[in-house]
Design a protein around this motif. Structure first.
Motif, PDB file in Angstrom:
ATOM      1  N   LYS A   1      -9.222   4.194  -9.168  1.00 34.53           N
ATOM      2  CA  LYS A   1      -9.040   4.333  -7.717  1.00 34.53           C
ATOM      3  C   LYS A   1      -9.952   5.407  -7.130  1.00 34.53           C
ATOM      4  CE  LYS A   1      -4.511   4.757  -7.573  1.00 34.53           C
ATOM      5  NZ  LYS A   1      -3.139   4.875  -6.973  1.00 34.53           N
TER       6      LYS A   1
ATOM      7  N   ASP B   1      -2.656  -3.194  -6.909  1.00 35.22           N
ATOM      8  CA  ASP B   1      -1.511  -4.107  -6.854  1.00 35.22           C
ATOM      9  C   ASP B   1      -1.921  -5.549  -7.110  1.00 35.22           C
ATOM     10  OD1 ASP B   1       0.124  -1.984  -6.288  1.00 35.22           O
ATOM     11  OD2 ASP B   1       0.216  -2.369  -4.122  1.00 35.22           O
TER      12      ASP B   1
ATOM     13  N   GLN C   1      -8.125   4.880   0.524  1.00 34.23           N
ATOM     14  CA  GLN C   1      -7.144   5.111  -0.531  1.00 34.23           C
ATOM     15  C   GLN C   1      -6.092   4.010  -0.523  1.00 34.23           C
ATOM     16  OE1 GLN C   1      -6.975   7.686  -3.009  1.00 34.23           O
ATOM     17  NE2 GLN C   1      -5.526   6.141  -3.748  1.00 34.23           N
ATOM     18  N   SER C   2      -5.634   3.614   0.670  1.00 33.49           N
ATOM     19  CA  SER C   2      -4.633   2.560   0.739  1.00 33.49           C
ATOM     20  C   SER C   2      -5.218   1.218   0.317  1.00 33.49           C
ATOM     21  CB  SER C   2      -4.032   2.465   2.149  1.00 33.49           C
ATOM     22  OG  SER C   2      -4.987   2.022   3.087  1.00 33.49           O
TER      23      SER C   2
ATOM     24  N   ASP D   1      -5.168   1.210  -3.391  1.00 34.25           N
ATOM     25  CA  ASP D   1      -3.822   0.900  -3.882  1.00 34.25           C
ATOM     26  C   ASP D   1      -3.566  -0.598  -3.856  1.00 34.25           C
ATOM     27  OD1 ASP D   1      -3.253   3.584  -4.230  1.00 34.25           O
ATOM     28  OD2 ASP D   1      -2.297   3.808  -2.272  1.00 34.25           O
ATOM     29  N   ASP D   2      -4.026  -1.250  -2.803  1.00 31.34           N
ATOM     30  CA  ASP D   2      -3.832  -2.695  -2.681  1.00 31.34           C
ATOM     31  C   ASP D   2      -4.617  -3.446  -3.753  1.00 31.34           C
ATOM     32  OD1 ASP D   2      -2.276  -4.457  -1.114  1.00 31.34           O
ATOM     33  OD2 ASP D   2      -4.089  -5.254  -0.182  1.00 31.34           O
TER      34      ASP D   2
ATOM     35  N   SER E   1      -5.918   1.206 -12.326  1.00 31.55           N
ATOM     36  CA  SER E   1      -5.323   2.349 -11.630  1.00 31.55           C
ATOM     37  C   SER E   1      -6.141   3.626 -11.828  1.00 31.55           C
ATOM     38  CB  SER E   1      -3.879   2.564 -12.098  1.00 31.55           C
ATOM     39  OG  SER E   1      -3.843   2.798 -13.493  1.00 31.55           O
TER      40      SER E   1
ATOM     41  N   MET F   1       0.828  -1.194   0.000  1.00 30.68           N
ATOM     42  CA  MET F   1       0.000   0.000   0.000  1.00 30.68           C
ATOM     43  C   MET F   1       0.869   1.253   0.000  1.00 30.68           C
ATOM     44  SD  MET F   1      -3.170  -1.034   2.489  1.00 30.68           S
ATOM     45  CE  MET F   1      -4.215  -2.417   2.078  1.00 30.68           C
ATOM     46  N   ASN F   2       0.294   2.374  -0.284  1.00 30.43           N
ATOM     47  CA  ASN F   2       1.013   3.624  -0.452  1.00 30.43           C
ATOM     48  C   ASN F   2       1.598   4.126   0.865  1.00 30.43           C
ATOM     49  OD1 ASN F   2       1.928   6.119  -1.131  1.00 30.43           O
ATOM     50  ND2 ASN F   2      -0.044   6.904  -1.857  1.00 30.43           N
TER      51      ASN F   2
ATOM     52  N   ASP G   1       0.660   7.633   2.383  1.00 28.24           N
ATOM     53  CA  ASP G   1      -0.636   7.771   3.038  1.00 28.24           C
ATOM     54  C   ASP G   1      -0.450   7.520   4.529  1.00 28.24           C
ATOM     55  OD1 ASP G   1      -3.178   7.557   4.043  1.00 28.24           O
ATOM     56  OD2 ASP G   1      -3.873   6.064   2.597  1.00 28.24           O
TER      57      ASP G   1
ATOM     58  N   SER H   1      -2.014   4.294   5.726  1.00 26.30           N
ATOM     59  CA  SER H   1      -1.806   3.058   4.977  1.00 26.30           C
ATOM     60  C   SER H   1      -1.503   1.937   5.959  1.00 26.30           C
ATOM     61  CB  SER H   1      -0.650   3.208   3.985  1.00 26.30           C
ATOM     62  OG  SER H   1       0.564   3.438   4.671  1.00 26.30           O
TER      63      SER H   1
END
Length: 279
Positions: A249, A240, A232-233, A236-237, A246, A1-2, A5, A8
């Motif tokens: 999001k 991934d 948000q995190s 991101d996951d 992307s 994750m980011n 953040d 995260s």
């Protein structure tokens, strides 16, 4: 994750994180989860700690769980806490000021403990194995430092059980698919605690589960559900994991936040506990 953040998901390198204070606050928040409290109460009952015993908490964090158990050790007992984070341990030392038993906190590696063979009556480790690249080695270390008939307590999460309902079935399915397979860490270790303990030679004597539920999150008041990661995190996951494009999001985050504001947000996560004895 980011990692940029502040909410995260990540406890691998707490001291090197720009958001260390947020991580510590989140750690305290997860300690107050109903599921965490249920498993700690169960653990306290099943371990049967007595005065004069030596307790080792591996991955002790800010020390709240270990210090609660230390009240059972009396003035002749000893608590030792080990964690990879000096920042976490600084807080643990501050919190231990009024503890009756001897207390020692030190930076260390769960996979290579700087403790003598057979030197503890009890070893516990909570939500730590999921962050280690080789949890099997850590559990073997727990066995090494325990005396014969010493007790082991493991509490950890199974992230494959994360369930998210925001009145959008597609999102529920993509979250389930993204988390059912471990990728960068043993995130689903909770369901494998029995196998881990038995492989290290332990006799498992008790197991338990507890599920944490979130239903009242207001994203305009707190950036993430209590003690949890930001949406948000999670997005991101999902990217991934190949479950979310992307460029989608923002759609994902906006959909979840809108559902939460309309009180259509439900999320749950299951944790596992185990008590075992070293032969």
């Amino acid at each position: 994750m980011n990692s940029s953040d502040p909410y995260s998901l990540g406890y691998k390198n707490v001291d090197d994180n720009l958001n260390t204070s947020v991580l510590i606050a989140n750690m305290d928040a997860t300690s107050r989860w109903e599921a965490t409290q249920q498993l700690r109460t169960w653990e306290r009952d099943k371990l049967g700690l007595t005065e004069g015993e030596r307790l080792l908490d591996v991955g002790c964090g800010p020390g709240d769980a270990a210090l609660s158990l230390a009240t059972l050790l009396g003035p002749t007992g000893e608590l030792v806490g080990v964690d990879a984070s000096a920042a976490m341990l600084k807080l643990a030392r501050q919190r231990s000021a009024a503890t009756a038993c001897a207390v020692r906190f030190s930076v260390g590696d769960a996979r290579s403990l700087n403790e003598a063979d057979g030197s503890f009556d009890v070893v516990r480790s909570e939500r730590t194995l999921q962050w280690l690249p080789d949890p099997e080695r850590a559990v073997s270390e727990f066995a090494r430092v325990l005396r014969s008939r010493g007790r082991l307590s493991l509490i950890d999460t199974d992230w494959s059980t994360l369930y998210l309902d925001v009145a959008h079935p597609e999102i529920t399915v993509m979250v389930r698919r993204a988390l059912e397979t471990e990728r960068n860490r043993p995130s689903n270790i909770g369901r494998r605690l029995t196998h881990l303990a038995e492989a290290a030679g332990f006799e498992v004597v008790a197991t338990a589960t507890a599920t944490q539920n979130w239903t009242d999150w207001n994203p305009d008041e707190t950036p993430s559900p209590n003690g949890c990661f930001s949406m948000q995190s999670l997005a991101d996951d999902l990217v991934d994991a190949g479950e979310l494009a992307s460029n989608a999001k923002n759609w994902f985050v906006d959909t979840v936040l809108k559902a939460a504001r309309c009180k259509r947000f439900e999320m749950s996560l299951t944790m596992h506990g185990l008590i075992a004895v070293r032969p």
